[in-house]
Design a protein around this motif. Structure first.
Motif, PDB file in Angstrom:
ATOM      1  N   LEU A   1       0.829  -1.210   0.000  1.00  0.00           N
ATOM      2  CA  LEU A   1       0.000   0.000   0.000  1.00  0.00           C
ATOM      3  C   LEU A   1       0.860   1.257   0.000  1.00  0.00           C
ATOM      4  N   LEU A   2       1.942   1.231   0.770  1.00  0.00           N
ATOM      5  CA  LEU A   2       2.813   2.403   0.785  1.00  0.00           C
ATOM      6  C   LEU A   2       3.476   2.608  -0.568  1.00  0.00           C
ATOM      7  N   ASP A   3       3.846   1.510  -1.223  1.00  0.00           N
ATOM      8  CA  ASP A   3       4.423   1.638  -2.564  1.00  0.00           C
ATOM      9  C   ASP A   3       3.435   2.293  -3.516  1.00  0.00           C
ATOM     10  N   VAL A   4       2.157   1.917  -3.398  1.00  0.00           N
ATOM     11  CA  VAL A   4       1.125   2.530  -4.239  1.00  0.00           C
ATOM     12  C   VAL A   4       1.045   4.021  -3.962  1.00  0.00           C
ATOM     13  N   GLY A   5       0.989   4.395  -2.681  1.00  0.00           N
ATOM     14  CA  GLY A   5       0.899   5.817  -2.336  1.00  0.00           C
ATOM     15  C   GLY A   5       2.085   6.615  -2.837  1.00  0.00           C
ATOM     16  N   VAL A   6       3.269   6.079  -2.645  1.00  0.00           N
ATOM     17  CA  VAL A   6       4.478   6.777  -3.099  1.00  0.00           C
ATOM     18  C   VAL A   6       4.474   6.913  -4.617  1.00  0.00           C
ATOM     19  N   GLN A   7       4.088   5.845  -5.325  1.00  0.00           N
ATOM     20  CA  GLN A   7       4.079   5.905  -6.786  1.00  0.00           C
ATOM     21  C   GLN A   7       3.068   6.940  -7.286  1.00  0.00           C
ATOM     22  N   ILE A   8       1.902   7.005  -6.642  1.00  0.00           N
ATOM     23  CA  ILE A   8       0.888   7.983  -7.064  1.00  0.00           C
ATOM     24  C   ILE A   8       1.417   9.399  -6.881  1.00  0.00           C
ATOM     25  N   VAL A   9       2.039   9.656  -5.736  1.00  0.00           N
ATOM     26  CA  VAL A   9       2.569  11.002  -5.483  1.00  0.00           C
ATOM     27  C   VAL A   9       3.651  11.342  -6.491  1.00  0.00           C
ATOM     28  N   ARG A  10       4.560  10.410  -6.729  1.00  0.00           N
ATOM     29  CA  ARG A  10       5.665  10.709  -7.644  1.00  0.00           C
ATOM     30  C   ARG A  10       5.178  10.890  -9.080  1.00  0.00           C
ATOM     31  N   GLU A  11       4.218  10.071  -9.509  1.00  0.00           N
ATOM     32  CA  GLU A  11       3.665  10.253 -10.864  1.00  0.00           C
ATOM     33  C   GLU A  11       2.950  11.591 -10.982  1.00  0.00           C
ATOM     34  N   SER A  12       2.253  11.976  -9.922  1.00  0.00           N
ATOM     35  CA  SER A  12       1.570  13.267  -9.940  1.00  0.00           C
ATOM     36  C   SER A  12       2.576  14.416  -9.997  1.00  0.00           C
ATOM     37  N   LEU A  13       3.659  14.312  -9.233  1.00  0.00           N
ATOM     38  CA  LEU A  13       4.698  15.344  -9.283  1.00  0.00           C
ATOM     39  C   LEU A  13       5.330  15.416 -10.669  1.00  0.00           C
ATOM     40  N   GLN A  14       5.505  14.260 -11.313  1.00  0.00           N
ATOM     41  CA  GLN A  14       6.067  14.257 -12.666  1.00  0.00           C
ATOM     42  C   GLN A  14       5.117  14.927 -13.653  1.00  0.00           C
ATOM     43  N   ARG A  15       3.815  14.655 -13.502  1.00  0.00           N
ATOM     44  CA  ARG A  15       2.847  15.318 -14.385  1.00  0.00           C
ATOM     45  C   ARG A  15       2.876  16.828 -14.180  1.00  0.00           C
ATOM     46  N   GLN A  16       3.076  17.263 -12.954  1.00  0.00           N
ATOM     47  CA  GLN A  16       3.180  18.705 -12.710  1.00  0.00           C
ATOM     48  C   GLN A  16       4.415  19.296 -13.371  1.00  0.00           C
TER      49      GLN A  16
ATOM     50  N   CYS B   1       8.811   0.814   9.535  1.00  0.00           N
ATOM     51  CA  CYS B   1       8.497   2.241   9.643  1.00  0.00           C
ATOM     52  C   CYS B   1       9.652   3.088   9.122  1.00  0.00           C
ATOM     53  N   ASP B   2      10.854   2.701   9.478  1.00  0.00           N
ATOM     54  CA  ASP B   2      12.032   3.449   9.033  1.00  0.00           C
ATOM     55  C   ASP B   2      12.168   3.387   7.516  1.00  0.00           C
ATOM     56  N   ALA B   3      11.876   2.211   6.935  1.00  0.00           N
ATOM     57  CA  ALA B   3      11.964   2.080   5.480  1.00  0.00           C
ATOM     58  C   ALA B   3      10.961   3.000   4.794  1.00  0.00           C
ATOM     59  N   PHE B   4       9.768   3.100   5.364  1.00  0.00           N
ATOM     60  CA  PHE B   4       8.764   3.983   4.769  1.00  0.00           C
ATOM     61  C   PHE B   4       9.208   5.441   4.834  1.00  0.00           C
ATOM     62  N   VAL B   5       9.652   5.862   6.004  1.00  0.00           N
ATOM     63  CA  VAL B   5      10.023   7.271   6.175  1.00  0.00           C
ATOM     64  C   VAL B   5      11.179   7.622   5.249  1.00  0.00           C
ATOM     65  N   ASN B   6      12.168   6.746   5.187  1.00  0.00           N
ATOM     66  CA  ASN B   6      13.313   7.022   4.315  1.00  0.00           C
ATOM     67  C   ASN B   6      12.901   7.042   2.842  1.00  0.00           C
ATOM     68  N   LYS B   7      11.898   6.241   2.489  1.00  0.00           N
ATOM     69  CA  LYS B   7      11.436   6.196   1.097  1.00  0.00           C
ATOM     70  C   LYS B   7      10.729   7.493   0.720  1.00  0.00           C
ATOM     71  N   LEU B   8       9.959   8.041   1.640  1.00  0.00           N
ATOM     72  CA  LEU B   8       9.080   9.147   1.290  1.00  0.00           C
ATOM     73  C   LEU B   8       9.626  10.520   1.652  1.00  0.00           C
ATOM     74  N   LEU B   9      10.471  10.576   2.668  1.00  0.00           N
ATOM     75  CA  LEU B   9      10.916  11.893   3.142  1.00  0.00           C
ATOM     76  C   LEU B   9      11.535  12.766   2.050  1.00  0.00           C
ATOM     77  N   PRO B  10      12.384  12.235   1.156  1.00  0.00           N
ATOM     78  CA  PRO B  10      12.981  13.135   0.153  1.00  0.00           C
ATOM     79  C   PRO B  10      11.944  13.877  -0.687  1.00  0.00           C
ATOM     80  N   ASP B  11      10.858  13.170  -1.081  1.00  0.00           N
ATOM     81  CA  ASP B  11       9.820  13.829  -1.890  1.00  0.00           C
ATOM     82  C   ASP B  11       9.168  14.955  -1.111  1.00  0.00           C
ATOM     83  N   PHE B  12       8.875  14.714   0.164  1.00  0.00           N
ATOM     84  CA  PHE B  12       8.126  15.729   0.901  1.00  0.00           C
ATOM     85  C   PHE B  12       9.023  16.840   1.419  1.00  0.00           C
TER      86      PHE B  12
END
Length: 1053
Positions: A852-867, A918-929
């Motif tokens: 689920l987290l992979d899905v969320g991260v992919q959606i955010v990153r694809e949306s940022l790319q579209r922007q 939890c640490d893997a999730f935060v490290n995966k997403l923090l750079p984008d945010f």
């Protein structure tokens, strides 16, 4: 190779083919066997029939046999016959001597009578077109053509009868001009000269006689449509020549030949509608418009004494005018017109001229063209002059102007925009006098008034209710059923858009009149009366006293009609409208009314007595019954509705599974010989964008109503739906893939509610987060995750993400905190200071959470790319880059916010004490945010919100790893402090203050108030409190800042 038959045998065979008494099987067998032989054999067999020597022989070929021989050759050259051949090109399979002889004979027949010249021209085109199309370059294309081919065509175009040569040339222009647009130029001077001669022959001097205008116009249109840039100068005289031909033909059309211009008009329409617009038009059209527009405008108007047959040319002129506007709007609007008039008023005059015609076809064309004009021109430019003309015509006493004006008014009202084109004050004043019982214009006037009530609402109702309602109520009582039905229809439109405070004084006479209409034997009157009654009940304030007073006669009339209306197809719509009116009448009664609950239960018993499946799949009453169940569910206590819940939910589940395919089902979709899908019963169809498959609109609407009903019932009855979850889940999971976007969104939300029903039901049975909860949650999340990555509709994607979020929240919630009878639709908010205790064992497995987290991260990153792509495209926009991407950019931000909300508020609750995950999730997403936090406005807000969620659900549990600690100190805390220091936006201020508060209370700010970091943070908090003192919108952020100060042990000044 076999020897060709002698001429006499060939002539006998051709005569056999043309003889009505010939044996078809013998003729077909001979033709089949002949064509199976080599192309040289067929050619050498037919050429003697076409040669001049054959005409001098004793077995001279008659004209009709020569024509048949040319038709066979044309079919062979274009491979237009049902015989498989082993060669790629018939012409190239011939020896050189036969190629030369064939071309010479075909060219010679261009001078023959039309019966021979037409198939000869078509044969030449079929011969040369593949040669040009297959050649890689222009030199190779010219070399592939037979010798003197272009020169002969040029000479014959200059001859007294150029029509056959122009017919041969027309299909060759696209491939020829395509080669010219790509260098290199012809290498042979002779070929270049022949090409130049051919192109120059297209502009005859002097202009051709009327009989040759159409052939030249066809060639000119073909040239202009595909003219390449190198030849734009050469195309300059062709457009005026085409328009000059059109002018001459329109002149002939107005005099002696009614439709002489029709073929050229059709050519021009195709040319001006071409997409993209041909470069030759963009280059040369503006110079031709000053002469063309007045010609078209005058040709659209009816002559003083129109002769039969002039209508089609006039309609084509109007269509050409609109095609010019649609394809070349800027040039048309900039073109000067006689007298300085604008195009919009002239279009209004033309539309009304067509609408005034007694010919129904002409009037329909006028209405259609008026709609096209409203799409092309701004409504604010065309509606004011048009409505002024309409008001003038409505006041005219000479028919047939008023009917035309009423038709125009009804057609234009849907385009009304109150902010751009307020209606003239005299428009209603011009319609109301036509509402007299004896007026021949009564019915069209009532129809126009109904449209005004809909499209000029609510201003018309608010300002003119005292002028409109009395005549409508009076007309609803006249003896004529047609007038009664039309008046009730207009009354329904008025009431449907009427502000509720205006209605109470009028309700007694309205309900009294409708009660009397419900006794009419006329089906149209009953349909209109029930629609008006439903509109009155929907728009009335709740518990209005006059409704209770009118209830007995209305209830009796509705019950009588329901009892006497069978399920016949002709009465199905009436039965549905009766159910709708009855289900609106009962909830409109005061809660204390003695008939409210008993009446609702009686209607529930009646509507659930027979299954919906007993009705035809496209029966409209099914849709009304589903809506009625929802109203009745809200009108009675929960305990009173529960006995009906099982049967209703079962029916809704079956409705969710109905077949909406336009090719099948009881609706009887059919496909005609043209491949168009229709319905013998008048049904409408839409098309699945992915498969282009027809789908029944009525059945899609029923599906949407059914799944929406499941959603609302699940919200209202929650755990009472637990026993039905197993039967509801499969159809809801299937509808999440529906081609209808609204259905997909409803199904996602309903699945989330079903997760709540199962979770709460299992808790009440002593099995919190049991196997049923886990199964339905896993199935829903698996579906949502897959759909999120495929969904192209931004709104539906947001619904899917929200459904994922609430599915997890509902499944993880501890319902023991709620009173047993609490069925509030929303969950009580969890305290930020004490997140819910994770389930043990975790509600979701590690693999599920990571997926689920992979899905969320992919959606955010694809949306940022579209922007980023949008920003790059906007930088190339010369006018307003920000406006270019404003809407799309906002949609992407919405997607990012919902995805961040889903990941932060839902998934992070399911980590349990798994610090590594939890640490893997935060490290995966923090750079984008962190990157978002460095932006401005909404982007910074999104980044801060997400980082707040990380703090709230992770930092408080002591799950930080070393890198997260460093990221917080080095990156996150400065972002929060900076956001609070420049807090012009109270929402960003709240997010930053909340983040600092969470971190301070979790002991994550180094050293507290005594440390260097803590002291710096404390100073910023105090500055913010001074800044936010007394400012609206900053109250919550002040509370968070004060809480953080207390956690840091900073003293107040």
């Amino acid at each position: 190779m076999a020897s060709p038959p002698v001429l006499s045998e060939v002539l006998s065979f051709l005569s056999l083919l043309l003889s009505p008494s010939a044996s078809s099987s013998a003729a077909e067998s001979y033709l089949f066997n002949t064509l199976l032989q080599s192309p040289p054999l067929l050619t050498s067999t037919l050429l003697p029939v076409l040669s001049s020597a054959a005409a001098l022989s004793s077995a001279a070929a008659p004209l009709h046999l020569q024509q048949l021989a040319l038709v066979i050759l044309r079919g062979a050259l274009s491979l237009d016959y049902p015989v498989p051949v082993p060669y790629a090109s018939f012409y190239l399979s011939l020896p050189a001597n036969l190629q030369s002889e064939l071309v010479e004979l075909l060219l010679s027949h261009l001078s023959s009578p039309p019966a021979l010249s037409s198939p000869a021209a078509d044969s030449l085109a079929a011969l040369a077109e593949p040669l040009l199309a297959d050649a890689p370059t222009l030199p190779r294309a010219l070399e592939s053509l037979p010798p003197r081919f272009l020169g002969e065509l040029s000479d014959r175009i200059r001859s007294p009868d150029p029509s056959p040569a122009l017919r041969a040339l027309e299909p060759l222009l696209p491939p020829l001009l395509d080669h010219i647009s790509h260098p290199p130029p012809p290498s042979s001077p002779a070929a270049a000269a022949a090409l130049s001669s051919l192109l120059s022959s297209l502009l005859p001097r002097p202009p051709p006689p009327p009989s040759l205008l159409l052939p030249f116009s066809r060639a000119h249109a073909a040239f202009l449509r595909c003219c390449p840039s190198p030849l734009l100068d050469h195309a300059a005289p062709l457009l005026p020549s085409l328009l000059s031909s059109l002018s001459t033909q329109l002149s002939l059309s107005s005099r002696s030949l009614p439709n002489a211009a029709a073929p050229t008009l059709e050519l021009a329409i195709d040319l001006f509608c071409a997409e993209p617009a041909p470069p030759a038009l963009a280059e040369h059209l503006p110079a031709s418009l000053p002469a063309l527009l007045p010609l078209l405008l005058s040709s659209c108007l009816p002559p003083p004494s129109p002769a039969p047959g002039h209508g089609p040319s006039r309609r084509l002129c109007f269509e050409l005018l609109l095609s010019l506007l649609e394809g070349h709007r800027g040039a048309v609007l900039a073109a000067p017109l006689p007298g300085g008039a604008g195009i919009a008023p002239l279009l209004c005059v033309l539309c009304l001229a067509f609408l005034r015609e007694p010919d129904p076809e002409a009037a329909a064309a006028g209405k259609e063209n008026l709609a096209r004009a409203l799409l092309v021109l701004p409504a604010g430019a065309i509606l004011p002059p048009l409505w002024s003309l309409i008001a003038e015509h409505l006041s005219s006493s000479s028919p047939p102007s008023p009917p035309a004006a009423l038709r125009a008014l009804e057609a234009t009202l849907p385009h009304h925009d109150p902010s751009l084109s307020p209606p003239p004050s005299d428009l209603l004043s011009a319609v109301l006098p036509l509402l007299s019982p004896g007026s021949p214009l009564l019915l069209p006037a009532l129809s126009a008034l109904a449209a005004m009530c809909e499209h000029l609402s609510p201003g018309l109702q608010a300002e003119h209710h005292s002028r409109v309602l009395p005549p409508l109520l009076s007309l609803a009582g006249v003896p004529s059923p047609a007038a009664q039905a039309a008046a009730a229809d207009a009354l329904a439109s008025f009431l449907a858009f009427c502000p509720p405070p205006l209605l109470p004084p009028y309700l007694p006479p309205i309900l009294g009149r409708l009660s009397s209409l419900l006794s009419s034997p006329s089906l149209p009157v009953l349909l209109a009366a029930t629609a008006a009654l439903s509109a009155a009940l929907s728009s009335s304030p709740p518990s209005t006293p006059s409704l209770a007073a009118a209830y007995p006669p209305l209830s009796a009339a509705l019950q009588r009609l329901l009892a006497s209306t069978d399920a016949a197809p002709s009465r199905a719509l009436l039965r549905g409208k009766l159910v709708e009116a009855a289900s609106l009448l009962l909830p409109a009664l005061p809660p204390s009314h003695p008939d409210r609950v008993p009446g609702a239960l009686a209607l529930l018993r009646e509507t659930t007595a027979a299954p919906l499946g007993a009705l035809k799949a496209d029966d409209p009453s099914r849709h009304y019954v589903i809506k009625a169940w929802l109203r009745l569910a809200a009108a009675v206590p929960v305990e009173a509705f529960l006995p009906f819940l099982g049967s209703i939910v079962g029916e809704l589940g079956r409705c969710c599974e109905i077949e909406v395919d336009g090719y099948g089902g009881e609706g009887g979709g059919w496909e005609d010989e043209d491949g168009e899908v229709g319905d013998e019963g008048g049904g409408e169809y839409t098309y699945d964008a992915a498969s282009s498959h027809p789908l029944s609109t009525a059945l899609l609407e029923e599906q949407a109503a059914a799944v929406h009903a499941v959603l609302l019932l699940a919200e209202r009855f929650q755990h009472h739906l637990h026993p039905h979850a197993a039967s509801l889940a499969p159809p809801l999971l299937g509808l999440a893939r529906s081609p209808h976007s609204e259905i997909r969104g409803y199904a996602a939300a309903a699945l989330a509610e079903l997760c709540r029903a199962v979770a709460r039901g299992e808790q009440l049975r002593g099995n919190p987060q049991g196997e049923g909860t886990r199964q339905i949650l896993a199935a829903a999340l698996r579906l949502f995750a897959g759909r999120c990555l495929e969904e192209e509709d931004g709104e539906v994607l947001g619904c899917l993400l929200q459904a994922m979020k609430f599915s997890v929240l509902y499944a993880a919630f501890d319902y023991s905190q709620l009173p047993p009878g609490d069925l509030s639709p929303a969950l009580p908010p969890a305290s930020p200071a004490s997140p819910p205790t994770p389930a043990s064992p975790p509600l979701l497995t590690g693999e599920q959470v990571n997926a689920l987290l992979d899905v969320g991260v992919q959606i955010v990153r694809e949306s940022l790319q579209r922007q980023r792509v949008l920003a790059a495209e906007a930088s190339l926009e010369p006018q307003d880059p920000a406006a270019y991407r404003e809407e799309e950019d906002g949609e992407e931000l919405d997607i990012q916010f919902v995805a961040a909300d889903f990941m932060g508020a839902a998934v992070l609750r399911c980590f349990g004490e798994d610090a590594a995950r939890c640490d893997a999730f935060v490290n995966k997403l923090l750079p984008d945010f962190f990157h978002l936090c460095e932006g401005e406005g909404e982007r910074r807000k999104l980044g801060v919100y997400m980082l707040d969620d990380v703090l709230e659900h992770v930092a408080c549990r002591g799950l930080f790893q070393k890198r997260v600690e460093e990221d917080f100190v080095e990156k996150l805390l400065p972002v929060l402090v900076l956001g609070l220091r420049g807090a012009a936006d109270h929402e960003i201020a709240q997010a930053c203050a909340h983040g600092i508060d969470v971190a301070a209370r979790a002991g994550r700010i180094e050293g507290g108030a005594g440390g260097e970091v803590g002291a710096a943070v404390g100073r910023v908090l105090m500055e913010f409190l001074d800044f936010a003192e007394g400012k609206n919108g900053f109250e919550e952020s002040r509370r968070s800042a004060e809480s953080a100060m207390k956690a840091l042990e900073v003293g107040y000044i």
